[in-house]
Design a protein around this motif. Structure first.
Motif, mmCIF file in Angstrom:
data_model
loop_
_atom_site.group_PDB
_atom_site.id
_atom_site.type_symbol
_atom_site.label_atom_id
_atom_site.label_comp_id
_atom_site.label_asym_id
_atom_site.label_seq_id
_atom_site.Cartn_x
_atom_site.Cartn_y
_atom_site.Cartn_z
ATOM 1 N N ALA A 1 0.833 -1.208 0.000
ATOM 2 C CA ALA A 1 0.000 0.000 0.000
ATOM 3 C C ALA A 1 0.863 1.252 0.000
ATOM 4 N N GLU A 2 1.977 1.227 0.747
ATOM 5 C CA GLU A 2 2.863 2.383 0.770
ATOM 6 C C GLU A 2 3.531 2.594 -0.589
ATOM 7 N N ARG A 3 3.904 1.503 -1.238
ATOM 8 C CA ARG A 3 4.470 1.631 -2.586
ATOM 9 C C ARG A 3 3.453 2.236 -3.542
ATOM 10 N N LEU A 4 2.201 1.804 -3.406
ATOM 11 C CA LEU A 4 1.153 2.353 -4.261
ATOM 12 C C LEU A 4 0.951 3.835 -3.982
ATOM 13 N N ARG A 5 0.930 4.207 -2.686
ATOM 14 C CA ARG A 5 0.767 5.620 -2.348
ATOM 15 C C ARG A 5 1.938 6.450 -2.853
ATOM 16 N N ALA A 6 3.151 5.902 -2.740
ATOM 17 C CA ALA A 6 4.326 6.631 -3.233
ATOM 18 C C ALA A 6 4.252 6.821 -4.742
ATOM 19 N N SER A 7 3.788 5.780 -5.442
ATOM 20 C CA SER A 7 3.638 5.895 -6.895
ATOM 21 C C SER A 7 2.594 6.941 -7.255
ATOM 22 N N GLU A 8 1.479 6.945 -6.502
ATOM 23 C CA GLU A 8 0.440 7.946 -6.765
ATOM 24 C C GLU A 8 0.942 9.350 -6.466
ATOM 25 N N ARG A 9 1.752 9.488 -5.385
ATOM 26 C CA ARG A 9 2.302 10.806 -5.083
ATOM 27 C C ARG A 9 3.226 11.286 -6.188
ATOM 28 N N ARG A 10 4.053 10.377 -6.719
ATOM 29 C CA ARG A 10 4.952 10.764 -7.811
ATOM 30 C C ARG A 10 4.163 11.163 -9.050
ATOM 31 N N GLN A 11 3.117 10.380 -9.367
ATOM 32 C CA GLN A 11 2.292 10.717 -10.528
ATOM 33 C C GLN A 11 1.600 12.060 -10.334
ATOM 34 N N ARG A 12 1.115 12.302 -9.115
ATOM 35 C CA ARG A 12 0.453 13.575 -8.856
ATOM 36 C C ARG A 12 1.435 14.735 -8.973
ATOM 37 N N GLU A 13 2.643 14.553 -8.412
ATOM 38 C CA GLU A 13 3.641 15.617 -8.502
ATOM 39 C C GLU A 13 4.010 15.893 -9.954
ATOM 40 N N THR A 14 4.094 14.829 -10.758
ATOM 41 C CA THR A 14 4.381 15.014 -12.180
ATOM 42 C C THR A 14 3.265 15.781 -12.863
ATOM 43 N N ALA A 15 2.004 15.402 -12.541
ATOM 44 C CA ALA A 15 0.866 16.083 -13.156
ATOM 45 C C ALA A 15 0.790 17.541 -12.734
ATOM 46 N N VAL A 16 1.058 17.816 -11.435
ATOM 47 C CA VAL A 16 1.028 19.207 -10.960
ATOM 48 C C VAL A 16 2.112 20.023 -11.642
ATOM 49 N N THR A 17 3.314 19.445 -11.752
ATOM 50 C CA THR A 17 4.411 20.156 -12.419
ATOM 51 C C THR A 17 4.062 20.441 -13.872
ATOM 52 N N LEU A 18 3.523 19.432 -14.555
ATOM 53 C CA LEU A 18 3.132 19.634 -15.950
ATOM 54 C C LEU A 18 2.035 20.681 -16.060
ATOM 55 N N GLN A 19 1.038 20.582 -15.178
ATOM 56 C CA GLN A 19 -0.072 21.529 -15.202
ATOM 57 C C GLN A 19 0.416 22.962 -15.018
ATOM 58 N N ARG A 20 1.246 23.173 -14.019
ATOM 59 C CA ARG A 20 1.724 24.532 -13.749
ATOM 60 C C ARG A 20 2.623 25.044 -14.871
ATOM 61 N N SER A 21 3.405 24.155 -15.476
ATOM 62 C CA SER A 21 4.281 24.599 -16.561
ATOM 63 C C SER A 21 3.495 24.993 -17.802
ATOM 64 N N LEU A 22 2.297 24.425 -17.971
ATOM 65 C CA LEU A 22 1.493 24.731 -19.143
ATOM 66 C C LEU A 22 0.619 25.972 -18.945
ATOM 67 N N LEU A 23 0.416 26.385 -17.699
ATOM 68 C CA LEU A 23 -0.336 27.605 -17.444
ATOM 69 C C LEU A 23 0.561 28.817 -17.701
ATOM 70 N N PRO A 24 -0.034 29.989 -17.940
ATOM 71 C CA PRO A 24 0.792 31.187 -18.169
ATOM 72 C C PRO A 24 1.686 31.474 -16.966
ATOM 73 N N GLN A 25 2.982 31.634 -17.217
ATOM 74 C CA GLN A 25 3.897 31.950 -16.129
ATOM 75 C C GLN A 25 3.741 33.403 -15.687
ATOM 76 N N GLU A 26 3.307 34.250 -16.613
ATOM 77 C CA GLU A 26 3.035 35.652 -16.310
ATOM 78 C C GLU A 26 1.897 36.127 -17.201
ATOM 79 N N LEU A 27 0.863 36.653 -16.599
ATOM 80 C CA LEU A 27 -0.306 37.085 -17.364
ATOM 81 C C LEU A 27 -0.009 38.343 -18.171
#
Length: 555
Positions: A173-199
């Protein structure tokens, strides 16, 4: 220790005991049944006797089970028994001692409050996956047991502690949670990088935005926003939400945002932009859809022209605090196909504030969506200050926390009401153009007088008059009535625009030496900072150019 004095109050125990009592008390009834004695002897010869569970010695069973077992009795939890598995895990434990001193591992696991509760209530309790000092993880079940002689109350009650090793499950279960955390961090990083860095900050608007990813238990979605300056003083504002979660949703969001910026350069009406996006969304991923609202602000019109693909309504607060909700038209989400989107409008006069947002701000599982939008309207009615302050207040009023179960994107824009010296930096002048040979000279004279009154330097004055002359000449030659010249200055630029009734858009081309025409747009493109053209909603077109003002002109 005499284990026969203790019996667990488990389902069926009393019924089996009663059955044994009845059989012992009525031995004669055995012969009265339907099984003859000879038949019973035959069964005895062929089949070995199997003892009933109730006939097994409890201690022999508990000593051999792989789970950890301990028995404590009395209100101070004195040790009555520990099995071999318990001794192997934690060492030999002295019988008769208080558990708080002799079983420190239970104290480290926080089980003594649970033992007290079971001792008082007489009801079993379970705690899942606690990590013990030996590094293993156990699920503990504490079951009340009573002395066999019928003693009652806490003095005659013990607690059987049964621990099952769940280390493998806990680690998985901890391995699964760690994998989900890594996937979430990747998605958040990708999401923020695709949003405007400066309006982008248009001349006539003040804009702020915020994005809050869902909490750690919620996968990141595909919310996005954007601000696109279209030229000629116009600004496009976009907000959208890709249905779905994770990296895939963020990737689709990035493709749609890039496409919106490309389509926006065509300077099409909002509903035509959404039509193009609808087809593209189906091509990107037929299994994912997205909602989107696209709006255009033109300072000369004092309103937002918008179109919605299944998105939530834009809210506008006027200078008096009254909140308006953009109603229809709206269409289905992007990617569904088969729908003709249409455009609508909502006033955005000086002093107004508009809010575009995604459903994470207003949607709750235990409340109707309209209630969430109504609550946002009330919060907006009392929200004053800069766009960033309004943004933060709306997010707080909606109860968005780091553990929020959905992404939230908010875009706030204000059309400031200017007065005093600041208002002198924003001016408009317009002239209706009548056909004939006198139209061009009249337009040049008008532009010269206006630019002189705005105290522009000589070089900018001359460039403005030249651009006016070329745009008007182009409209007189290739356009049709009604024709209009508009000059506008902001704190950053001079904008010259000519509209007419013909919808044929001019394009820049290379004129040959012998050509008598075709140089007007080329001249404008050369001397101006930027130029463009678009079709107007009522038919016809607008051709414009911009000149950046010297810094001394903006102060």
């Amino acid at each position: 220790m005499n284990f026969t004095r203790w019996s667990a109050r488990l389902p069926g125990t009393q019924r089996r005991a009663a059955a044994r009592t009845e059989q012992t008390a009525s031995p004669d009834r055995r012969g009265e049944g339907s099984v003859p004695a000879a038949r019973a002897e035959q069964l005895t010869d062929e089949s070995p006797s199997v003892p009933a569970v109730d006939e097994l010695r409890v201690r022999e069973v508990l000593d051999r089970v792989p789970s950890l077992v301990a028995l404590v009795h009395g209100p101070d939890h004195r040790i009555a028994y520990v099995n071999d598995a318990y001794t192997t895990a934690f060492g030999v434990r002295p019988l008769g001692e208080r558990a708080r001193e002799a079983l420190p591992e239970l104290d480290g696991l926080g089980l003594f409050p649970l033992l007290d509760q079971v001792q008082r209530s007489g009801k079993p309790r379970t705690v899942k996956s606690r990590k013990a000092p030996d590094g293993r993880s156990y699920t503990f079940t504490c079951t009340p047991v009573a002395q066999g002689d019928g003693e009652g109350g806490s003095e005659g009650r013990g607690v059987l502690v049964f621990a099952t090793d769940v280390t493998d499950h806990a680690e998985a279960a901890e391995r699964l949670r760690a994998s989900e955390r890594r996937q979430r961090e990747t998605a958040v990083t990708l999401q923020r990088s695709l949003l405007p860095q400066e309006l982008e900050q248009p001349d006539d608007l003040r804009i702020a935005a915020t994005y809050h990813p869902g909490g750690t238990e919620a996968a990141v979605g595909g919310d996005w926003y954007d601000v696109i300056t279209l030229g000629g003083g116009r600004t496009a504002l976009v907000i959208g939400d890709v249905m779905g979660r994770g990296v895939r949703a963020a990737a689709v969001m990035g493709q749609l945002r890039t496409a919106v910026r490309a389509y926006a350069r065509l300077d099409l009406p909002p509903h035509e932009i959404l039509q193009l996006l609808d087809g593209l969304a189906a091509e990107i991923d037929a299994n994912q859809i997205a909602t989107c609202a696209y709006a255009i602000h033109d300072p000369n019109e004092g309103k937002l022209i918008y179109s919605s693909a299944g998105h939530l309504p834009i809210l506008v607060r006027d200078e008096n605090g009254t909140v308006l909700r953009a109603e229809e038209p709206t269409g289905p989400p992007l990617g569904t196909g088969g729908w003709m989107h249409t455009s609508g409008s909502i006033p955005l006069a000086p002093g107004s504030t508009a809010v575009l947002y995604t459903d994470g701000l207003v949607e709750r599982r235990d409340a109707d969506l309209d209630e969430g939008i109504a609550a946002l309207e009330r919060a907006l009615a009392g929200a004053t200050g800069t766009p960033q302050v309004v943004c933060d207040r709306l997010v707080r009023s909606a109860g968005v926390t780091p553990d929020h179960d959905d992404d939230v994107a908010v875009l706030v824009l204000q059309h400031p009401a200017r007065s005093g010296p600041d208002s002198e930096l924003f001016r408009n002048a317009a002239l209706e153009l009548l056909g004939g040979v006198e139209a061009a000279p009249r337009a040049r004279a008008f532009a010269s007088g206006v630019l002189t009154s705005w105290r522009f330097p000589a070089d900018l004055h001359d460039l403005g008059v030249l651009a006016t002359s070329e745009l008007v000449a182009n409209s007189l030659q290739h356009g049709s009535p009604p024709m209009r010249l508009r000059l506008r200055r902001t704190d950053r630029r001079l904008i010259i625009e000519v509209t007419d009734g013909d919808d044929h858009l001019p394009r820049r081309r290379r004129a040959e030496p012998g050509d008598e025409s075709g140089r007007g747009i080329a001249i404008v493109a050369t001397i101006a900072s930027n130029w463009g053209c678009r079709r107007t909603p009522g038919g016809g077109k607008a051709v414009w150019c911009e000149f950046a003002l010297p810094r001394t002109q903006t102060t």
